[in-house]
Design a protein around this motif. Structure first.
Motif, PDB file in Angstrom:
ATOM      1  N   MET A 227       0.029   8.359  -2.707  1.00 37.40           N
ATOM      2  CA  MET A 227      -1.024   8.224  -1.686  1.00 37.40           C
ATOM      3  C   MET A 227      -2.342   7.811  -2.364  1.00 37.40           C
ATOM      4  SD  MET A 227      -1.299  10.547   1.660  1.00 37.40           S
ATOM      5  CE  MET A 227      -1.000  12.048   0.800  1.00 37.40           C
ATOM      6  N   GLU A 228      -2.623   8.428  -3.530  1.00 40.96           N
ATOM      7  CA  GLU A 228      -3.854   8.081  -4.267  1.00 40.96           C
ATOM      8  C   GLU A 228      -3.794   6.626  -4.743  1.00 40.96           C
ATOM      9  OE1 GLU A 228      -4.478  12.678  -5.896  1.00 40.96           O
ATOM     10  OE2 GLU A 228      -3.726  11.098  -7.240  1.00 40.96           O
ATOM     11  N   MET A 229      -2.636   6.199  -5.207  1.00 41.84           N
ATOM     12  CA  MET A 229      -2.479   4.814  -5.681  1.00 41.84           C
ATOM     13  C   MET A 229      -2.665   3.835  -4.525  1.00 41.84           C
ATOM     14  SD  MET A 229       0.738   3.010  -7.606  1.00 41.84           S
ATOM     15  CE  MET A 229       1.573   2.281  -6.203  1.00 41.84           C
ATOM     16  N   ASN A 230      -2.202   4.247  -3.343  1.00 35.55           N
ATOM     17  CA  ASN A 230      -2.252   3.332  -2.187  1.00 35.55           C
ATOM     18  C   ASN A 230      -3.656   3.083  -1.676  1.00 35.55           C
ATOM     19  OD1 ASN A 230       0.397   2.659  -2.217  1.00 35.55           O
ATOM     20  ND2 ASN A 230       1.017   4.089  -0.598  1.00 35.55           N
ATOM     21  N   VAL A 231      -4.568   4.031  -1.962  1.00 34.63           N
ATOM     22  CA  VAL A 231      -5.967   3.776  -1.559  1.00 34.63           C
ATOM     23  C   VAL A 231      -6.435   2.494  -2.251  1.00 34.63           C
ATOM     24  CG1 VAL A 231      -8.339   4.622  -1.618  1.00 34.63           C
ATOM     25  CG2 VAL A 231      -6.451   6.215  -1.103  1.00 34.63           C
ATOM     26  N   GLY A 232      -6.057   2.357  -3.524  1.00 33.54           N
ATOM     27  CA  GLY A 232      -6.432   1.159  -4.265  1.00 33.54           C
ATOM     28  C   GLY A 232      -5.605  -0.055  -3.860  1.00 33.54           C
ATOM     29  N   ARG A 233      -4.323   0.163  -3.500  1.00 34.66           N
ATOM     30  CA  ARG A 233      -3.407  -0.952  -3.205  1.00 34.66           C
ATOM     31  C   ARG A 233      -3.575  -1.462  -1.783  1.00 34.66           C
ATOM     32  NH1 ARG A 233       3.084  -0.569  -4.391  1.00 34.66           N
ATOM     33  NH2 ARG A 233       2.883   1.316  -3.138  1.00 34.66           N
ATOM     34  N   PHE A 234      -3.753  -0.539  -0.827  1.00 28.08           N
ATOM     35  CA  PHE A 234      -3.809  -0.951   0.591  1.00 28.08           C
ATOM     36  C   PHE A 234      -5.161  -0.665   1.223  1.00 28.08           C
ATOM     37  CE2 PHE A 234       0.523  -2.197   0.936  1.00 28.08           C
ATOM     38  CZ  PHE A 234       1.282  -1.331   0.179  1.00 28.08           C
ATOM     39  N   GLY A 235      -6.051   0.074   0.503  1.00 25.95           N
ATOM     40  CA  GLY A 235      -7.403   0.314   1.017  1.00 25.95           C
ATOM     41  C   GLY A 235      -7.541   1.552   1.866  1.00 25.95           C
TER      42      GLY A 235
END
Ligand code: RIB
Ligand code: CA
Length: 313
Positions: A227-235
Protein backbone atom coordinates in the motif's frame (compact mmCIF):
# COMPACT_ATOMS: atom_id res chain seq x y z
CA UNK A 1 -22.62 -31.50 -4.50
CA UNK A 2 -19.03 -32.72 -3.95
CA UNK A 3 -16.50 -29.98 -3.40
CA UNK A 4 -14.08 -29.36 -6.25
CA UNK A 5 -10.49 -30.20 -5.32
CA UNK A 6 -7.57 -27.76 -5.48
CA UNK A 7 -3.82 -27.77 -5.07
CA UNK A 8 -2.47 -24.25 -4.49
CA UNK A 9 1.13 -23.42 -5.42
CA UNK A 10 2.25 -20.16 -3.82
CA UNK A 11 5.18 -17.83 -3.17
CA UNK A 12 3.14 -16.53 -0.25
CA UNK A 13 3.57 -12.91 -0.08
CA UNK A 14 0.88 -10.59 1.16
CA UNK A 15 -1.46 -10.74 -1.81
CA UNK A 16 -1.17 -14.54 -1.88
CA UNK A 17 -2.32 -14.46 1.77
CA UNK A 18 -5.57 -12.74 0.83
CA UNK A 19 -6.14 -15.21 -2.03
CA UNK A 20 -5.44 -18.21 0.22
CA UNK A 21 -7.84 -16.96 2.89
CA UNK A 22 -10.53 -16.50 0.23
CA UNK A 23 -10.04 -20.02 -1.11
CA UNK A 24 -10.10 -21.60 2.35
CA UNK A 25 -13.48 -19.96 2.93
CA UNK A 26 -15.06 -20.84 -0.42
CA UNK A 27 -17.58 -23.63 0.43
CA UNK A 28 -17.46 -25.04 -3.11
CA UNK A 29 -13.79 -26.03 -2.94
CA UNK A 30 -11.47 -28.22 -0.88
CA UNK A 31 -7.76 -27.39 -0.85
CA UNK A 32 -5.88 -30.70 -0.67
CA UNK A 33 -2.43 -29.20 -0.10
CA UNK A 34 -0.18 -26.18 -0.56
CA UNK A 35 3.23 -26.25 -2.24
CA UNK A 36 5.51 -23.23 -1.91
CA UNK A 37 7.90 -21.82 -4.49
CA UNK A 38 10.70 -19.24 -4.53
CA UNK A 39 9.28 -15.89 -5.65
CA UNK A 40 8.26 -12.95 -3.46
CA UNK A 41 10.34 -14.61 -0.73
CA UNK A 42 12.30 -17.87 -0.51
CA UNK A 43 10.24 -21.05 -0.47
CA UNK A 44 10.82 -21.66 3.25
CA UNK A 45 9.53 -18.19 4.16
CA UNK A 46 6.60 -18.71 1.78
CA UNK A 47 5.72 -21.82 3.82
CA UNK A 48 5.89 -19.84 7.07
CA UNK A 49 3.60 -17.19 5.60
CA UNK A 50 1.17 -19.80 4.28
CA UNK A 51 0.98 -21.43 7.74
CA UNK A 52 0.34 -18.01 9.32
CA UNK A 53 -2.46 -17.39 6.84
CA UNK A 54 -4.07 -20.79 7.50
CA UNK A 55 -4.01 -20.09 11.25
CA UNK A 56 -5.48 -16.60 10.81
CA UNK A 57 -8.27 -17.91 8.57
CA UNK A 58 -9.47 -20.29 11.33
CA UNK A 59 -10.89 -22.73 8.79
CA UNK A 60 -9.61 -26.21 7.89
CA UNK A 61 -5.85 -26.73 7.76
CA UNK A 62 -4.42 -28.32 4.56
CA UNK A 63 -0.77 -29.48 4.71
CA UNK A 64 2.00 -27.17 3.51
CA UNK A 65 5.06 -28.49 1.65
CA UNK A 66 8.12 -26.57 0.46
CA UNK A 67 8.95 -26.90 -3.27
CA UNK A 68 11.65 -25.40 -5.47
CA UNK A 69 14.20 -23.22 -3.67
CA UNK A 70 15.23 -21.30 -6.82
CA UNK A 71 14.19 -20.66 -10.44
CA UNK A 72 15.30 -23.14 -13.13
CA UNK A 73 18.03 -20.97 -14.68
CA UNK A 74 17.94 -17.31 -13.60
CA UNK A 75 18.85 -16.02 -10.12
CA UNK A 76 16.09 -15.43 -7.55
CA UNK A 77 15.01 -11.79 -7.22
CA UNK A 78 12.89 -11.36 -4.06
CA UNK A 79 10.18 -8.66 -3.83
CA UNK A 80 10.99 -7.03 -0.48
CA UNK A 81 10.10 -3.56 -1.86
CA UNK A 82 6.59 -4.82 -2.64
CA UNK A 83 5.77 -7.21 0.20
CA UNK A 84 8.44 -6.51 2.86
CA UNK A 85 11.48 -8.60 3.82
CA UNK A 86 9.27 -11.34 5.29
CA UNK A 87 6.74 -11.06 2.45
CA UNK A 88 3.93 -10.13 4.87
CA UNK A 89 4.49 -6.45 5.49
CA UNK A 90 7.22 -6.90 8.17
CA UNK A 91 4.64 -6.58 10.97
CA UNK A 92 5.91 -9.55 12.98
CA UNK A 93 3.49 -12.25 11.72
CA UNK A 94 4.57 -15.84 12.50
CA UNK A 95 2.64 -19.10 12.84
CA UNK A 96 2.01 -19.99 16.50
CA UNK A 97 1.10 -23.69 16.10
CA UNK A 98 1.25 -25.12 12.58
CA UNK A 99 4.40 -26.59 11.01
CA UNK A 100 5.30 -27.36 7.40
CA UNK A 101 5.45 -31.06 6.38
CA UNK A 102 8.92 -32.55 5.69
CA UNK A 103 8.23 -33.93 2.20
CA UNK A 104 9.02 -31.89 -0.93
CA UNK A 105 6.03 -30.10 -2.45
CA UNK A 106 6.81 -31.23 -5.98
CA UNK A 107 6.72 -34.94 -5.07
CA UNK A 108 3.62 -34.44 -2.89
CA UNK A 109 1.77 -32.70 -5.73
CA UNK A 110 2.48 -35.66 -8.04
CA UNK A 111 1.53 -38.16 -5.30
CA UNK A 112 -1.74 -36.30 -4.64
CA UNK A 113 -2.62 -36.27 -8.34
CA UNK A 114 -1.85 -40.02 -8.53
CA UNK A 115 -4.22 -40.65 -5.62
CA UNK A 116 -7.13 -39.02 -7.50
CA UNK A 117 -8.87 -39.63 -10.80
CA UNK A 118 -8.40 -37.76 -14.08
CA UNK A 119 -9.78 -34.20 -14.17
CA UNK A 120 -10.49 -34.28 -10.40
CA UNK A 121 -7.94 -31.68 -9.33
CA UNK A 122 -7.33 -28.08 -10.42
CA UNK A 123 -4.01 -26.42 -9.67
CA UNK A 124 -4.02 -22.70 -8.82
CA UNK A 125 -0.54 -21.15 -9.18
CA UNK A 126 0.11 -17.84 -7.45
CA UNK A 127 3.87 -17.59 -7.91
CA UNK A 128 6.59 -18.37 -10.46
CA UNK A 129 5.92 -21.63 -12.35
CA UNK A 130 9.09 -23.46 -11.28
CA UNK A 131 7.29 -26.24 -9.34
CA UNK A 132 4.70 -26.77 -12.07
CA UNK A 133 7.36 -27.01 -14.79
CA UNK A 134 9.43 -29.51 -12.79
CA UNK A 135 6.31 -31.62 -12.15
CA UNK A 136 5.65 -31.66 -15.91
CA UNK A 137 9.23 -32.64 -16.71
CA UNK A 138 9.36 -35.35 -14.03
CA UNK A 139 5.94 -36.96 -14.51
CA UNK A 140 4.19 -35.76 -17.68
CA UNK A 141 1.52 -38.48 -17.63
CA UNK A 142 0.59 -37.63 -14.04
CA UNK A 143 0.36 -33.93 -14.86
CA UNK A 144 -1.98 -34.65 -17.79
CA UNK A 145 -4.55 -35.71 -15.17
CA UNK A 146 -4.95 -32.08 -14.06
CA UNK A 147 -8.37 -30.58 -14.88
CA UNK A 148 -6.91 -27.10 -15.41
CA UNK A 149 -4.05 -24.93 -14.18
CA UNK A 150 -5.17 -21.39 -13.28
CA UNK A 151 -2.23 -19.03 -13.05
CA UNK A 152 -1.74 -15.55 -11.67
CA UNK A 153 0.72 -14.47 -14.31
CA UNK A 154 1.44 -12.37 -17.40
CA UNK A 155 0.61 -8.78 -18.15
CA UNK A 156 -2.61 -10.06 -19.73
CA UNK A 157 -3.37 -7.54 -22.50
CA UNK A 158 -1.65 -4.76 -20.56
CA UNK A 159 1.78 -3.70 -19.38
CA UNK A 160 4.33 -5.39 -17.15
CA UNK A 161 4.99 -4.74 -13.48
CA UNK A 162 8.64 -5.79 -13.33
CA UNK A 163 9.74 -4.73 -16.83
CA UNK A 164 7.71 -2.74 -19.37
CA UNK A 165 6.48 -6.03 -20.88
CA UNK A 166 6.78 -8.68 -18.16
CA UNK A 167 4.79 -9.54 -15.03
CA UNK A 168 6.82 -10.79 -12.01
CA UNK A 169 5.64 -14.44 -11.70
CA UNK A 170 6.34 -15.17 -15.36
CA UNK A 171 9.53 -13.08 -15.51
CA UNK A 172 11.06 -14.71 -12.40
CA UNK A 173 11.13 -18.06 -14.23
CA UNK A 174 10.32 -17.53 -17.90
CA UNK A 175 11.83 -20.91 -18.84
CA UNK A 176 9.42 -22.61 -16.45
CA UNK A 177 6.53 -20.60 -17.92
CA UNK A 178 7.52 -21.74 -21.43
CA UNK A 179 7.51 -25.38 -20.33
CA UNK A 180 4.04 -24.92 -18.79
CA UNK A 181 2.66 -23.05 -21.81
CA UNK A 182 3.93 -25.68 -24.25
CA UNK A 183 2.86 -28.70 -22.18
CA UNK A 184 -0.73 -29.07 -23.40
CA UNK A 185 -3.11 -29.06 -20.41
CA UNK A 186 -5.94 -26.46 -20.08
CA UNK A 187 -4.43 -23.17 -18.91
CA UNK A 188 -6.03 -19.98 -17.60
CA UNK A 189 -3.65 -17.04 -17.19
CA UNK A 190 -5.07 -14.14 -15.18
CA UNK A 191 -3.09 -11.06 -16.13
CA UNK A 192 -1.94 -8.32 -13.80
CA UNK A 193 -4.28 -6.00 -15.74
CA UNK A 194 -7.27 -7.91 -14.31
CA UNK A 195 -6.63 -6.44 -10.83
CA UNK A 196 -6.17 -2.84 -11.97
CA UNK A 197 -8.52 0.07 -12.86
CA UNK A 198 -11.97 -0.48 -11.37
CA UNK A 199 -10.82 -3.81 -9.86
CA UNK A 200 -8.16 -2.00 -7.78
CA UNK A 201 -9.03 -1.99 -4.06
CA UNK A 202 -9.53 1.70 -3.32
CA UNK A 203 -9.43 3.37 0.15
CA UNK A 204 -13.16 2.68 0.73
CA UNK A 205 -12.75 -1.02 -0.16
CA UNK A 206 -9.67 -1.22 2.08
CA UNK A 207 -11.46 0.37 5.03
CA UNK A 208 -14.54 -1.84 4.57
CA UNK A 209 -12.46 -5.04 4.45
CA UNK A 210 -10.16 -4.04 7.32
CA UNK A 211 -13.02 -2.98 9.59
CA UNK A 212 -15.36 -5.80 8.54
CA UNK A 213 -13.66 -8.84 10.08
CA UNK A 214 -10.54 -9.96 11.97
CA UNK A 215 -9.50 -11.84 8.83
CA UNK A 216 -10.06 -8.68 6.77
CA UNK A 217 -7.82 -6.75 9.16
CA UNK A 218 -5.08 -9.40 8.82
CA UNK A 219 -5.08 -9.45 5.01
CA UNK A 220 -5.05 -5.65 4.75
CA UNK A 221 -2.38 -5.12 7.42
CA UNK A 222 0.00 -7.65 5.85
CA UNK A 223 -0.24 -5.64 2.60
CA UNK A 224 1.10 -2.53 4.36
CA UNK A 225 4.33 -2.33 2.33
CA UNK A 226 2.47 -2.73 -0.98
CA UNK A 227 0.00 0.00 0.00
CA UNK A 228 2.90 2.36 0.85
CA UNK A 229 4.62 1.53 -2.45
CA UNK A 230 1.39 2.18 -4.36
CA UNK A 231 1.16 5.76 -3.11
CA UNK A 232 4.28 6.37 -5.19
CA UNK A 233 3.19 4.08 -8.08
CA UNK A 234 -0.48 5.06 -8.44
CA UNK A 235 -0.65 8.31 -6.41
CA UNK A 236 -3.00 7.05 -3.69
CA UNK A 237 -3.37 4.28 -1.09
CA UNK A 238 -4.71 1.32 -3.08
CA UNK A 239 -4.11 -2.40 -3.49
CA UNK A 240 -3.57 -4.17 -6.82
CA UNK A 241 -4.53 -7.64 -5.57
CA UNK A 242 -3.13 -9.84 -8.36
CA UNK A 243 -3.48 -13.21 -6.59
CA UNK A 244 -7.00 -12.53 -5.25
CA UNK A 245 -8.00 -11.57 -8.81
CA UNK A 246 -6.61 -14.85 -10.13
CA UNK A 247 -8.26 -16.83 -7.32
CA UNK A 248 -11.60 -15.13 -7.95
CA UNK A 249 -11.40 -15.81 -11.70
CA UNK A 250 -10.53 -19.46 -11.03
CA UNK A 251 -13.11 -20.21 -8.31
CA UNK A 252 -15.89 -17.72 -9.13
CA UNK A 253 -15.97 -17.29 -12.94
CA UNK A 254 -19.16 -15.21 -12.60
CA UNK A 255 -16.79 -12.31 -11.83
CA UNK A 256 -14.95 -12.53 -15.17
CA UNK A 257 -15.60 -9.71 -17.64
CA UNK A 258 -13.02 -10.39 -20.36
CA UNK A 259 -11.42 -13.78 -20.98
CA UNK A 260 -10.64 -15.40 -24.31
CA UNK A 261 -8.47 -18.10 -25.84
CA UNK A 262 -5.41 -16.85 -27.75
CA UNK A 263 -2.23 -18.20 -29.30
CA UNK A 264 0.46 -17.18 -26.80
CA UNK A 265 4.26 -17.37 -26.76
CA UNK A 266 6.91 -16.93 -24.08
CA UNK A 267 9.89 -14.68 -24.75
CA UNK A 268 12.94 -16.34 -23.19
CA UNK A 269 15.45 -14.42 -25.31
CA UNK A 270 18.24 -12.69 -23.42
CA UNK A 271 17.08 -9.14 -24.13
CA UNK A 272 14.56 -6.45 -23.03
CA UNK A 273 11.67 -8.78 -23.88
CA UNK A 274 12.76 -11.56 -21.49
CA UNK A 275 9.75 -12.80 -19.52
CA UNK A 276 7.19 -11.18 -21.85
CA UNK A 277 4.13 -13.35 -22.46
CA UNK A 278 3.10 -12.52 -26.02
CA UNK A 279 -0.67 -12.69 -26.61
CA UNK A 280 -1.65 -12.83 -30.30
CA UNK A 281 -4.83 -10.83 -29.66
CA UNK A 282 -5.62 -10.16 -33.34
CA UNK A 283 -4.56 -13.63 -34.40
CA UNK A 284 -1.77 -12.49 -36.77
CA UNK A 285 -0.04 -15.87 -36.41
CA UNK A 286 -3.04 -17.87 -37.61
CA UNK A 287 -1.97 -20.47 -35.05
CA UNK A 288 -4.35 -22.45 -32.85
CA UNK A 289 -5.04 -20.72 -29.49
CA UNK A 290 -3.17 -22.48 -26.66
CA UNK A 291 -4.30 -20.67 -23.48
CA UNK A 292 -7.12 -18.64 -21.98
CA UNK A 293 -6.15 -15.14 -20.85
CA UNK A 294 -8.37 -13.21 -18.44
CA UNK A 295 -7.69 -9.49 -18.66
CA UNK A 296 -10.68 -7.89 -16.86
CA UNK A 297 -13.02 -8.67 -13.97
CA UNK A 298 -16.51 -7.33 -13.13
CA UNK A 299 -15.47 -5.02 -10.28
CA UNK A 300 -18.63 -5.39 -8.16
CA UNK A 301 -18.86 -9.17 -8.42
CA UNK A 302 -15.10 -9.49 -7.80
CA UNK A 303 -15.06 -7.24 -4.74
CA UNK A 304 -18.25 -8.82 -3.36
CA UNK A 305 -16.55 -12.23 -3.67
CA UNK A 306 -13.51 -10.96 -1.75
CA UNK A 307 -15.68 -9.51 1.00
CA UNK A 308 -17.90 -12.60 1.21
CA UNK A 309 -14.99 -15.04 1.49
CA UNK A 310 -13.19 -12.80 4.00
CA UNK A 311 -16.39 -12.80 6.11
CA UNK A 312 -16.59 -9.01 5.98
CA UNK A 313 -19.71 -7.74 7.76
O1 RIB B 1 2.96 -9.79 -10.33
C1 RIB B 1 2.20 -10.10 -9.21
C2 RIB B 1 2.53 -11.47 -8.70
O2 RIB B 1 3.89 -11.52 -8.28
C3 RIB B 1 1.71 -11.85 -7.46
O3 RIB B 1 1.49 -13.22 -7.46
C4 RIB B 1 2.61 -11.47 -6.33
O4 RIB B 1 2.33 -12.22 -5.15
C5 RIB B 1 3.96 -11.87 -6.89
O5 RIB B 1 4.10 -13.28 -6.75
CA1 CA C 1 2.14 -14.54 -5.51
Amino acid sequence: MDKRKLIIDTDCGSDDAMAIAMALNDPNYEILMFSTVCGNVNAEQAAINTLTTIEKTESYEPPVYVGAQKPLLVPAVFAADTHGEDGMGDIGLVPTRLKKRPENGIYKTLETLEQHGDQEIEIVALGPLTNIALEMLMAPETMRKVRRISIMGTAGLGVGNVTPLAEFNIWQDAEAAKIVLDFGVPLLFVGWDACLDDAMLDPDDIAEIRNGSELGKFVIDCNKVLMEMNVGRFGYECLDMADPAAMAAALYPECIEECDKYYCEMDVTNGPGYGAFIVDKYRFSGKEPNAYVCSKLKAKEYKDYIKRTLKVK
